[in-house]
Scaffold this active site. Structure first.
Site, PDB file in Angstrom:
ATOM      1  N   THR A  11      13.253   7.297   3.973  1.00 47.24           N
ATOM      2  CA  THR A  11      13.686   6.550   5.159  1.00 47.24           C
ATOM      3  C   THR A  11      12.388   6.172   5.870  1.00 47.24           C
ATOM      4  O   THR A  11      11.414   6.943   5.817  1.00 47.24           O
ATOM      5  CB  THR A  11      14.568   7.384   6.118  1.00 47.24           C
ATOM      6  OG1 THR A  11      13.801   8.488   6.581  1.00 47.24           O
ATOM      7  CG2 THR A  11      15.825   7.912   5.421  1.00 47.24           C
ATOM      8  N   HIS A  12      12.355   5.024   6.483  1.00 45.39           N
ATOM      9  CA  HIS A  12      11.120   4.518   7.130  1.00 45.39           C
ATOM     10  C   HIS A  12       9.957   4.479   6.145  1.00 45.39           C
ATOM     11  O   HIS A  12       8.809   4.611   6.544  1.00 45.39           O
ATOM     12  CB  HIS A  12      10.717   5.374   8.331  1.00 45.39           C
ATOM     13  CG  HIS A  12      11.849   5.715   9.236  1.00 45.39           C
ATOM     14  ND1 HIS A  12      12.277   4.902  10.257  1.00 45.39           N
ATOM     15  CD2 HIS A  12      12.674   6.790   9.247  1.00 45.39           C
ATOM     16  CE1 HIS A  12      13.300   5.464  10.869  1.00 45.39           C
ATOM     17  NE2 HIS A  12      13.568   6.609  10.272  1.00 45.39           N
ATOM     18  N   SER A  22      -3.016 -10.853 -14.992  1.00 39.79           N
ATOM     19  CA  SER A  22      -3.862 -11.631 -14.098  1.00 39.79           C
ATOM     20  C   SER A  22      -4.878 -12.404 -14.940  1.00 39.79           C
ATOM     21  O   SER A  22      -5.331 -11.919 -15.970  1.00 39.79           O
ATOM     22  CB  SER A  22      -4.583 -10.679 -13.139  1.00 39.79           C
ATOM     23  OG  SER A  22      -5.782 -11.268 -12.695  1.00 39.79           O
ATOM     24  N   LYS A  72      -4.329  -5.693 -14.934  1.00 41.77           N
ATOM     25  CA  LYS A  72      -3.107  -5.870 -14.145  1.00 41.77           C
ATOM     26  C   LYS A  72      -1.875  -6.222 -14.970  1.00 41.77           C
ATOM     27  O   LYS A  72      -1.940  -6.899 -15.974  1.00 41.77           O
ATOM     28  CB  LYS A  72      -3.331  -6.980 -13.095  1.00 41.77           C
ATOM     29  CG  LYS A  72      -4.449  -6.629 -12.158  1.00 41.77           C
ATOM     30  CD  LYS A  72      -4.103  -6.480 -10.717  1.00 41.77           C
ATOM     31  CE  LYS A  72      -3.182  -7.472 -10.154  1.00 41.77           C
ATOM     32  NZ  LYS A  72      -3.394  -7.731  -8.749  1.00 41.77           N
ATOM     33  N   GLU A  98       9.252 -10.073  -7.986  1.00 44.54           N
ATOM     34  CA  GLU A  98       8.730 -10.799  -6.821  1.00 44.54           C
ATOM     35  C   GLU A  98       9.419 -12.149  -6.667  1.00 44.54           C
ATOM     36  O   GLU A  98       9.694 -12.600  -5.553  1.00 44.54           O
ATOM     37  CB  GLU A  98       7.213 -10.973  -6.953  1.00 44.54           C
ATOM     38  CG  GLU A  98       6.476  -9.651  -6.791  1.00 44.54           C
ATOM     39  CD  GLU A  98       4.983  -9.761  -7.077  1.00 44.54           C
ATOM     40  OE1 GLU A  98       4.228  -9.020  -6.451  1.00 44.54           O
ATOM     41  OE2 GLU A  98       4.580 -10.577  -7.927  1.00 44.54           O
TER      42      GLU A  98
END
Ligand code: ARG
Length: 454
Positions: free
Chosen positions: A155-156, A277, A283, A290
């Site tokens: 949470t948070h 990448s 990467k 996304e």
């Protein structure tokens, strides 16, 4: 040829034609327009506007046209017709001559476009419902496999309490199941036929609109002609279902992006949905997720756009409403490809149970358990909460998890703490206690899975 030349003596400006034409967008409703036209020809025959032979010839020509557009929907775009309704009518006249000119008797493009779009929505909803079902199935399969994988629950964005990865999957199953119901509900509401409402006041021919509605596969005919030609609730509603579901997809994507990050390392997305990448060889980027998160903005934008377009339109039809299709088509396409991509991503997801277990153990996510332990020893929860808070501060200073503190250290905070405390501080104990309906215990998750499979 435009459908309305008689009233005009001046030329149409090229710019206006470009601005006004909707064919580049509404060509996608060719099938619906043809099917609607076939039903309309039958309605006209039923009131003797067309003879049986004429109706037969029109239906045959329309069916031929249907085959043409089914084979290559883009063929429509070769024309410079104003919209799909003009295109179909023009083609019909090409095929059967003057008889084709009788079809528009008692009909308006206003009831026609409303009918076409509802038919289009109904058809799309079938595919969307299937895709939602596939995503739910992929998540259920993942949950089935990952019942023993512990995941830190947040949470948070702070580690809160451990859950299982299966429990996380089933949270999204709940959301997509609601989307499926929302979609069915939207179809239920839009399942009424506006055809036979004319331009706005109703048609002057004594057509049995209920019969016509049945012929088109609608549950019934609409009740009010003014509403029928100006109602775009179905567009707003489908956009709204798409938006809510895209928000679910986007939140799921965000979770996966975070879990897949180097920092978390909980999940690994498969090679077939990630990219590298151009500069940094190490990467492996979660592009698919996304993009799902990003495309959600487009879908919600279409809803906002259409709400704003509709908000001050006087009854009945206004040309503003022609703007309904571009956003709807794009939103439906976008939602649909995001669902498909989400299925592919979920199918290839690998978990790293050691990492997730470690992470769930760190971050004091068993602090609630210690408080519950004190409560069982008759300490009021508020007080227990305070005691554990102090113990956590101490443990942080010692750089140790709660379960690694000596009994003597724990006793500084409450002398009710005994040796039996440690068994309550394990992850397994945290999980097993969440036994009530909807909790993360293995037993509950199993029960939910069994329910879902039914
Ligand atoms: N292309 C128009 C639309 O999509 C069809 C309806 C045209 N009606 C009219 N009265 N001009 O809304």
């Amino acid at each position: 040829m435009a459908l309305w030349g008689g009233r005009f003596t001046g030329e149409t400006s090229q710019l206006f034609k470009l601005f006004n034409d909707s064919l580049p967008v509404d060509y996608r409703m060719a099938e619906q327009d043809i099917i609607g036209s076939i039903s309309w020809s039958r309605a006209l025959a039923s009131v003797n506007v067309l003879s049986a032979q004429e109706q037969h010839d029109l239906e045959k020509a329309l069916n031929d046209l249907l085959l043409v557009v089914k084979e290559n929907p883009e063929v429509v775009l070769e024309s410079d017709a104003e919209d799909i309704h003009s295109w179909v009518e023009g083609k019909l006249i090409d095929a059967v001559g003057d008889l084709g000119k009788k079809l528009h008797t008692g009909r308006s493009r206003n009831d026609q476009v409303a009918t076409d779009l509802k038919l289009w929505c109904k058809q799309q909803c079938e595919g969307l419902d299937e895709l939602l079902g596939e995503l739910i199935a992929a998540l259920v399969a993942l949950a089935e496999r990952e019942q023993d994988t512990v995941l830190p629950g947040y949470t948070h964005l702070q580690r809160a309490q451990p859950v299982t990865f299966a429990h996380w999957c089933l949270a999204y199953v709940e959301m997509f199941t609601r989307d499926k119901k929302r979609l069915a509900n939207a179809v239920d509401l839009l399942n009424t036929s506006p055809l036979g409402c004319g331009a706005l006041a109703g048609t002057a021919y004594d057509i049995d609109r209920e019969e016509l509605a049945k012929d088109l596969g609608f549950a019934r005919a609409t009740r009010n002609s003014l509403d029928s030609v100006s109602d775009r609730d179905h567009v707003l509603e489908l956009l709204s279902v798409a938006s809510i579901s895209s928000v679910h997809l986007s939140r799921m994507a965000e979770d996966v992006i975070f879990y897949n990050s180097g920092e978390a390392g909980f999940l690994e997305m498969s090679d077939n949905v990630t990219s590298g990448s151009s500069l940094m060889p190490q990467k492996k980027n979660p592009d698919a997720m996304e993009l799902i998160r990003g495309k959600c903005g487009r879908v919600v934008g279409a809803l906002t756009g259409m709400m704003t377009t509709m908000k001050a339109l006087p009854l009945a039809y206004n040309k503003d409403m022609q703007e309904d299709k571009e956003g709807l088509f794009d939103a439906v396409d976008t939602w649909s490809i995001c669902l498909e991509m989400a299925v592919l991503c979920m199918q290839g997801l690998k978990t790293n149970p050691e990492r997730t277990y470690q992470a769930a153990q760190a971050g004091y996510s068993n602090a609630t358990e210690l408080a519950d332990y004190l409560v069982a020893k008759q300490i009021p929860f508020r007080e227990a909460h305070h005691i554990v808070g102090e113990a956590v501060v101490y443990a942080i200073e010692q750089k140790k998890p709660l379960e690694d503190l000596e009994l003597a250290e724990l006793k500084q905070f409450s002398d009710t703490i005994e040796d039996d405390v440690y068994q309550h501080l394990t992850i397994e104990a945290c999980l097993e206690k969440r036994l009530a309906l909807g909790g993360t215990s293995k037993e509950q998750v199993k029960a939910q899975l069994a329910q879902l499979k039914k």
